[in-house]
Structures are given as C-alpha cells and as structure tokens.
Design an enzyme around this catalytic site. Structure first.
Site, PDB file in Angstrom:
ATOM      1  N   ASP A 483      73.483  27.644  24.898  1.00  0.00           N
ATOM      2  CA  ASP A 483      72.920  27.600  23.553  1.00  0.00           C
ATOM      3  C   ASP A 483      72.947  26.212  22.936  1.00  0.00           C
ATOM      4  O   ASP A 483      72.323  25.972  21.913  1.00  0.00           O
ATOM      5  CB  ASP A 483      73.749  28.504  22.635  1.00  0.00           C
ATOM      6  CG  ASP A 483      73.205  29.902  22.575  1.00  0.00           C
ATOM      7  OD1 ASP A 483      72.055  30.100  22.986  1.00  0.00           O
ATOM      8  OD2 ASP A 483      73.948  30.790  22.119  1.00  0.00           O
TER       9      ASP A 483
HETATM   10  C1  GLC Z   1      78.030  31.954  23.625  1.00  0.00           C
HETATM   11  C2  GLC Z   1      76.823  32.816  23.420  1.00  0.00           C
HETATM   12  C3  GLC Z   1      76.008  32.932  24.680  1.00  0.00           C
HETATM   13  C4  GLC Z   1      75.758  31.606  25.290  1.00  0.00           C
HETATM   14  C5  GLC Z   1      77.040  30.836  25.472  1.00  0.00           C
HETATM   15  C6  GLC Z   1      76.817  29.430  25.984  1.00  0.00           C
HETATM   16  O1  GLC Z   1      78.952  32.646  24.405  1.00  0.00           O
HETATM   17  O2  GLC Z   1      77.162  34.080  22.953  1.00  0.00           O
HETATM   18  O3  GLC Z   1      74.788  33.561  24.399  1.00  0.00           O
HETATM   19  O4  GLC Z   1      75.126  31.803  26.504  1.00  0.00           O
HETATM   20  O5  GLC Z   1      77.707  30.748  24.253  1.00  0.00           O
HETATM   21  O6  GLC Z   1      76.261  28.606  25.027  1.00  0.00           O
HETATM   22  C1  GLC Z   2      77.385  27.690  19.096  1.00  0.00           C
HETATM   23  C2  GLC Z   2      78.407  27.826  20.192  1.00  0.00           C
HETATM   24  C3  GLC Z   2      77.869  28.637  21.327  1.00  0.00           C
HETATM   25  C4  GLC Z   2      77.269  29.911  20.833  1.00  0.00           C
HETATM   26  C5  GLC Z   2      76.298  29.692  19.672  1.00  0.00           C
HETATM   27  C6  GLC Z   2      75.879  31.023  19.124  1.00  0.00           C
HETATM   28  O1  GLC Z   2      76.306  26.978  19.558  1.00  0.00           O
HETATM   29  O2  GLC Z   2      78.853  26.605  20.681  1.00  0.00           O
HETATM   30  O3  GLC Z   2      78.923  28.906  22.218  1.00  0.00           O
HETATM   31  O4  GLC Z   2      76.551  30.493  21.857  1.00  0.00           O
HETATM   32  O5  GLC Z   2      76.892  28.928  18.679  1.00  0.00           O
HETATM   33  O6  GLC Z   2      74.964  30.978  18.132  1.00  0.00           O
END
Ligand code: GLC
Ligand code: GLC
Length: 811
Positions: A483
């Site tokens: 993300d």
């Molecule tokens: C969080 C989110 C997931 C994403 C991950 C890596 O765990 O819930 O959707 O893939 O972060 O950014």
């Molecule tokens: C932030 C976090 C990631 C998660 C995301 C969810 O980017 O670092 O882990 O997946 O928020 O919205």
C-alpha cells in the site's frame, strides 16, 4: 523474558502479571456481537461494525495505555481492588489471566478473597456474559461491596469521540430492577438499545459518570467506590455509564456467583415503545431469563468450547516439537478465524473507525480459514466479489454493516482483482463446491447488473491484461499489495492521503509483483478453465501468461534478483542500480512461487539474495537498504523511518511468500528456519523485546535497520495469520487440498523424522503419517492409503464420513 506460558491442554495462554510489555488482548464474539478484551479487562464491545454500532467507550492512545473496559471493583474494608488488577490497580496477592478460544478468565486474590471473572459471548446471542465468582478463602467473615462498571458509547464511535457539542446533551437511560438500559437516540431514528444487567438484587446503581466517578477522580478510585455505594443517578446527557453496587456478607469458605449481561437489542419500528413511552424491553428480558443461572452459563461456555474444538479439530498435528504443534493446533487456526472475522477493522492498533473489510485482505484471509468454516468463506467471497466493477477493478474496501464499496477510498489498487482468483480457487479445492462459480454476483452492488462468479474471475484476469505498461508489465495503479509504494501519488502536500491521491494518470508505473501474481493466479484461472472444459478460454489465458513471463524475463530480472517495479519515469525500483531500496521481498516471493526462474537457477539465486540482503535474526525485512529520505516518486514507503513498516520493517505478511518459494526450490531447512524466526511460539522467550502478544502474529516487527530491531507492532489483524498457516500446513508440512483429492508434498528440514496430521477434508477424515527414513527434504517416494499403494502423491477422494490412514514415505 516471558510473562506467562502456554497451557496447550486448555488451549489457553496464561498471563501471570498484569504488567505485560503491552496490553495482551483477546477477542470474544458470536456472529454479530463482539468484544475486545485485554489482560487487564480493558477493551470494548460492538455489534457488527466497530464504527457504527459501538456499545461501550474505549480511549485510544491514553495515558496510561488501555484505559476503559468491563470493570469490577471490590471494596473490602478500606481497600479497593480489581480481579483484573485494573482499574483499581491495587497490588494483588495473586493475578492470572487466561486467554482462551473465544473467552478470557481472570483470577485475582487479595486478603483472603478470591475473585474470578469469566468473559465470553455465547455463539447464538448478542450478549456478553460476565460471570463473577467471589470466594471468601479467609477464616473470618467478610463484608464486601462489589461494583461493576461500563461506560456507554453513543453508537457511532467516531462521532462519539469528536462531536461533543451534541453528544453531551443526548445521553438517555432507563433503569428497571437490576438492569440499566442505554437508549441514547432511540427516541428518534435508532431502533436499538443496549443493557447491562445482573441476575441478583442490587443495593444501588449509577448511570451518570460524574455521579459515579466524581469530577476529579479517575477510573482507579471512583468516588462511589470510595464511599461504598452508588447514588442511583440517572444520566441526562453528559456521559451515561452503568454501574451496579452489591453488598455481600461471606462466611469463611462461602462463595457467591453472579451473572452480568451486557446485551444489544433491535426492535421493529412498530414495537419500539411501551404504551407509557418507555422502551420495549421484551427481548432484553428474554435474554436475561435465558442466561439467568450459572448452570446455563456453564453450558453456553461448553457449547462455545465445542464449537472451537470442532473448528481447530479439522486439522491437527502431532510432532516432536510442541511449539509447532501448539501453533498448528491452536493459535494458527484461532488467529486466522479472528482475522477473517474482523478483517483489519478493530484491534488495539486498528481503531475500529478507520477501515472496513479490505478486498485484498479478506480474499487472502480465506486461505487461512476456509477448511474450518466453508459457509462463511463462501459468503465472504460473494460479498467481496459484489464490490467488483465491471472492468474487473474493485473497491478497495467495503463497510461490513452495509456491504457496499467504500467511496472514500475507491479503487485502482491493481493487485486487488487477482486475489479473488486465489480465494475462489482455494475455496473450491477445499470444498468441491463448483456451483459457487455459477452464482449470480452483482457488479458494484447493483443487483440489476450481475454476472456469474466465474465471469468475475475472468474480469479479474483481464483487468491485468487490459492494464499493461510499456514493458508489458502490469500497471500498478495507486499501489499493489504494498500500500505504501505509491508510484502515481507524487504528493508534496502533507494533508494528502498517500492512498487516495493520484496526481499522475497512472499510465506508466509498472509492478513486477503483480506480474508474478498474474503468472501464479492467472495460471490458476487458466487451469480452472481447463477443468471446466472451457478450452478456448484456457488457451487464451495461457497465451497471456506466456507473454507475461516473457515480460518478466526481459524486464523484470536484475541479475541477482527480480526487480520490484518501474516508476513513473520508467526508472527501476528494487535494482542494484538504485541507491536505496535495491532489493524487495515481494517480487522474489511471487515470481518464485509462480515458478519463474525455477528451471534456470534464477529462482534459487533470487532466494539466496533474499537470504543475504533481507534476512535477519527476527525475520525477513521488506526491502533494503531502507529509504533514508522522502522520495516523491515512491510515496508512503519512504515516509516511514528506516526499519519500520514498509520501509525495511519485517512485514510478516510477506515472509511466508519466501517460505513457500523456498519449498519450490526444495529448501526445506530454510523455509522452516524463516517460519520459526517470526512465529509466536518460537519467540515467546523474547516477549520483553517483542512486546506484543506471544500467541499471535503481528503485522510488523522492526527490522535490522530500526532503532529497536525485534520490537513488534500491529498484533492480531494481519494477513500474516492466514499466510503463515497456509505456508506451514500446505507447503512445509505439505498437506494441500486440490480439486480431486489431497496432495501430500512436504518440504521439511531433512533432519526431521516425520510427523502426523489428521485432516478433515470434504467430510472425510484422513490420518496422514509422513515418514522420512532417508532424511530428505522433499519428494514422496511412496503413498499408501489404507495399506494399498497409490500412484503419485494425491490421496484420492473417498467416501464421506469415512476415516482413512495414509502413509507418505519421503525419499
Ligand atoms: C496492510 C494492509 C494490506 C497491505 C499491507 C502492505 O497490512 O492491510 O492491504 O497489503 O499493509 O502495505
Ligand atoms: C498505511 C500502512 C499500511 C496499510 C495502509 C492501510 O499505508 O503503512 O501498512 O496497508 O496504511 O490503509
């Protein structure tokens, strides 16, 4: 250092001090009604949706941490204490908290009084049961006063924390007998109320927080408790609470048991009120009558335990290392079920008001629990698919209460669609329920615009095909699985969200991770088409997959590992040419899982590079070297300090991708070594460093470049739960449900002698004994089912209800 121990017989983690390095929590829950509870009874309850139907108040980020919960106070002479230590925080003679599957038990002892509280939510009702048992174990008579305490939340948790100009005037309650009803906003549009009752007469009560607490006291020393009685206050606005006060005289050895109920009731619009304008309490009273005695409570607890036994019992391991058996038999299945249930919404790190059900997250959660509750998996798949768009893209999240896509976040996360293929094919392999593919499923929740689930999968596949970049690799969109790799965001405004800002059109940046996913899950799709005799579809799909492989070969390989992505300008990310972020974990995991480079040695090379550059004592970091400054072309990933979260933290979710990849190249020792580096039961002894619960995974462990490597955050709700369970059970221990039977294909450390797994699969019980007399890592030499040799390594489908003995001999 440890703060408790595993009680495997009772399937509990036993915490021996209230002062754990962080609140260590558990989940209680039925199908609709849930609570979170810490080892000092902190936490809150909600109905279905932690944001929109919050029943009790919690204060996040408080000082001290973990303030507010389902509390009890005992006043014994001039001393006041709590069985869960908090909130009174008086030193106890002894303390114990047992977190079990769906229940938590506390026992506090002080001055010859033993007080135990059992908390759980029975599987069929919207009510939290709190059974309080007080025993006078001294040899003199005890005059005690017991106080309960919960603070109501005015339903919408976000509004409750922010809209004080309104909220401090709306609170309303009713009291009848020993029951306190919370009915704020019931007079207008709400048709639900909550109640808090006890199955005994009470001496006094309070429903107004200030009356109970005193304006200048805190939860450790409420004014009413100090005084020894409540003032029968009636809340009008301000902060409604519920506290019962009960006096008791206990002879030496005497025991008192009380059942408190915290419940939620919905009434039909036409039956909301009694003639006198009071609320219709019939349903609440029915619940109180149902759970009126300790015997009924005991029976409900037994039923709950049986339910969990049945779930975890679907797969049980017997093996020489108890750390692995307790993970496989208790904590893996438990955390996987909980993570499915709550997605990423409510924990002590997720506030319950931020996120709904994630498209990508929940699809992945399916692989961790489908064998335990296939009906729920089926429903979840349909719900998720219903938020897909016609072009195969998808809403990134939906709200559990409405099941509708969340407009605030929208879509354009280009990995999302492919996860639907993973969840659906895993579901069919487990259940044999091919009919799910024929279900009519809406696009964007529009019931006038439906297609079969199979068609949804096809749209998922072609969403990738229709969104390729210049190198023939998939366009990344807002982000792929990571993300925080926001290649089209380009934000220099701190008020922008990295996740939803798209300053660029997204026509350039490409993802090698999605390419690997496409080869892997695209092949699942193509294979499925083949099984369904959709020959042309299969052929077409395989052609696209072949092209993608070529694109990865031509543009996705960096010499010693797979590249991660191309940014908006066509520059490489995750390449030896980069100054920072030279190698990323995700593309190594997915490309190798997809089989890319397995034949020509690139896969093994990529995994050696992971071992060299990314693996550390506490797990495998996401990328390295970490970004030391903010890069506008990369986005959020470079916003985190080095070693944390996606910026070179150990993001546990993707570690199993490498474990599985290692099994692809036959390296069982490394696969298992990686598993044990991050797996709770194997790192219990560093609980002081790790800080979060020693019985569940956390999303992130600080990486080698962090200030405090090994320290974890974001426990419980993480894709790690499902993925690690999947990696250990299906790829390391190698028990893989397939369309027409169970494939046995372990990849283990060669020194292992073997293990036995019992596995229920499509109503058949298999006892699978894996023997490793020649001490190899991989390769089933002989498969013997009920004494007869079987060709290959797939145990065929057998008759429902039967039990079979399978022997797999490696060599
Ligand atoms: C969080 C989110 C997931 C994403 C991950 C890596 O765990 O819930 O959707 O893939 O972060 O950014
Ligand atoms: C932030 C976090 C990631 C998660 C995301 C969810 O980017 O670092 O882990 O997946 O928020 O919205």
């Amino acid at each position: 250092m440890k703060f408790g121990f595993f009680d495997d017989v009772n399937r509990e983690y036993v915490i021996e001090t209230p002062k754990t390095p962080f609140p260590w929590i558990n989940y209680l829950g039925s199908n609709d009604f849930y609570s979170i509870i810490s080892n000092t009874a902190g936490g809150y309850s909600f109905y279905k949706d932690a944001r929109l139907r919050r029943l009790t108040r919690y204060r996040y980020n408080n000082i001290p941490l973990d303030t507010n919960g389902k509390y009890f106070y005992i006043k014994d002479g001039s001393e006041v204490w709590s069985p869960s230590w908090k909130p009174a925080q008086a030193e106890l003679d002894s303390y114990e908290c047992r977190h079990g599957l769906g229940y938590s038990k506390f026992k506090g002892v002080k001055n010859g009084v033993e007080a135990s509280v059992l908390y759980f939510i029975p599987s069929s009702d919207n009510v939290e049961i709190q059974r309080v048992t007080i025993v006078n174990s001294s040899d003199s008579v005890k005059e005690l006063t017991l106080f309960s305490f919960v603070e109501w939340c005015l339903w919408n948790a976000l509004d409750d924390m922010t809209n004080f100009q309104r909220n401090l005037s709306t609170g309303e309650v009713e009291v009848e007998g020993s029951t306190i009803y919370h009915k704020t906003e019931y007079r207008e549009r709400r048709n639900h109320y909550a109640f808090y009752s006890v199955n005994a007469s009470i001496d006094s009560y309070d429903t107004d927080r200030e009356a109970f607490m005193g304006l200048y006291n805190d939860l450790s020393n409420p004014q009413a408790v100090e005084l020894g009685r409540c003032s029968n206050s009636e809340a009008h606005g301000w902060s409604p609470i519920a506290s019962h006060c009960k006096n008791m005289t206990l002879k030496p050895g005497e025991k008192v048991e009380l059942v408190f109920l915290l419940g939620y009731v919905e009434n039909e619009q036409y039956s909301k009120f009694n003639d006198d304008g009071t609320i219709n309490k019939a349903q609440a009273k029915a619940l109180m009558a149902k759970y009126g005695t300790s015997e009924v409570v005991e029976a409900a607890l037994a039923e709950l335990k049986h339910g969990w036994e049945a779930k975890v019992g679907k797969m049980q391991l017997s093996f020489s290392d108890e750390r692995l058996t307790r993970m496989m038999n208790i904590w893996h299945p438990y955390q996987s079920m909980i993570t499915y249930q709550f997605s990423r919404s409510a924990s002590f790190f997720e506030s319950g008001i931020g996120r709904g059900i994630g498209f990508r997250d929940s699809n992945q959660d399916i692989i961790g629990f489908v064998h335990m509750d296939p009906e729920k998996a089926r429903q979840r798949i349909i719900d998720i698919a219903s938020t897909q768009f016609e072009d195969g893209g998808a809403y990134h999240q939906y709200q559990p209460l409405t099941k509708r896509g969340n407009n605030d976040i929208g879509g354009n996360f280009n990995d999302d669609p492919l996860w639907l293929i993973l969840s659906t094919t895993t579901y069919i392999k487990e259940t044999g329920d091919w009919a799910i593919l024929d279900e009519q499923v809406p696009f964007d929740n529009d019931t006038d615009n439906c297609a079969t689930l199979f068609e949804h999968l096809k749209r998922s596949f072609y969403h990738v095909v229709n969104n390729l970049g210049e190198h023939g690799l998939p366009l990344i969109g807002r982000a792929d699985w990571n993300d925080c790799l926001n290649l089209n965001c380009f934000s220099n405004n701190p008020d922008d969200s990295f996740q939803t800002t798209e300053n660029l059109d997204g026509k350039n940046a490409e993802s090698v991770l999605i390419a690997g996913m496409f080869v892997l899950y695209g092949s699942e799709f193509a294979h499925l088409c083949g099984l369904l005799s959709k020959k042309e579809e299969a052929t077409a799909a395989y052609e696209h997959i072949a092209k993608m492989k070529q694109a990865v070969d031509a543009h996705g390989w960096d010499g010693e590992w797979f590249l991660r992505a191309y940014d908006h300008f066509g520059s490489k990310i995750g390449s030896k040419e980069c100054e920072e972020g030279r190698i990323f974990i995700e593309s190594q995991g997915f490309c190798v899982m997809a089989g890319i480079g397995v034949e020509d040695g690139r896969a093994a090379k990529a995994l050696d590079s992971v071992n060299e550059h990314l693996a550390c004592e506490y797990g495998i970091v996401l990328q390295n070297p970490p970004y030391s400054k903010y890069y506008m072309n990369l986005g959020e990933i470079s916003s985190y300090p080095p070693g944390y979260k996606e910026n070179a933290g150990i993001f546990c979710h993707n570690n199993p991708w490498i474990m599985i990849a290692e099994t692809k190249v036959g390296n069982g020792s490394r696969a298992f070594d990686y598993y044990s580096r991050i797996t709770p039961a194997y790192i219990e002894h560093i609980s002081d460093l790790h800080r979060t619960e020693p019985y569940v995974y956390s999303q992130m462990i600080a990486g080698k470049d962090a200030y405090r490597p090994g320290e974890a955050k974001n426990s419980w709700l993480t894709g790690t739960a499902a993925w690690n369970y999947y990696a250990i059970s299906q790829y390391i221990l190698g028990i893989q449900p397939d369309y027409y039977g169970i494939k046995v294909d372990p990849c283990i450390p060669s020194e292992w002698d073997g293990f036995t797994i019992t596995r229920e699969y499509r109503g058949v019980k298999y006892q699978i004994e894996v023997q490793n007399p020649s001490h190899v890592s991989k390769g089933v030499k002989q498969l013997i089912v009920d004494g007869s040799m079987v060709e290959g390594n797939v145990v065929p489908l057998l008759e429902k209800g039967s039990t079979h003995i399978v022997r797999a001999i490696l060599g």
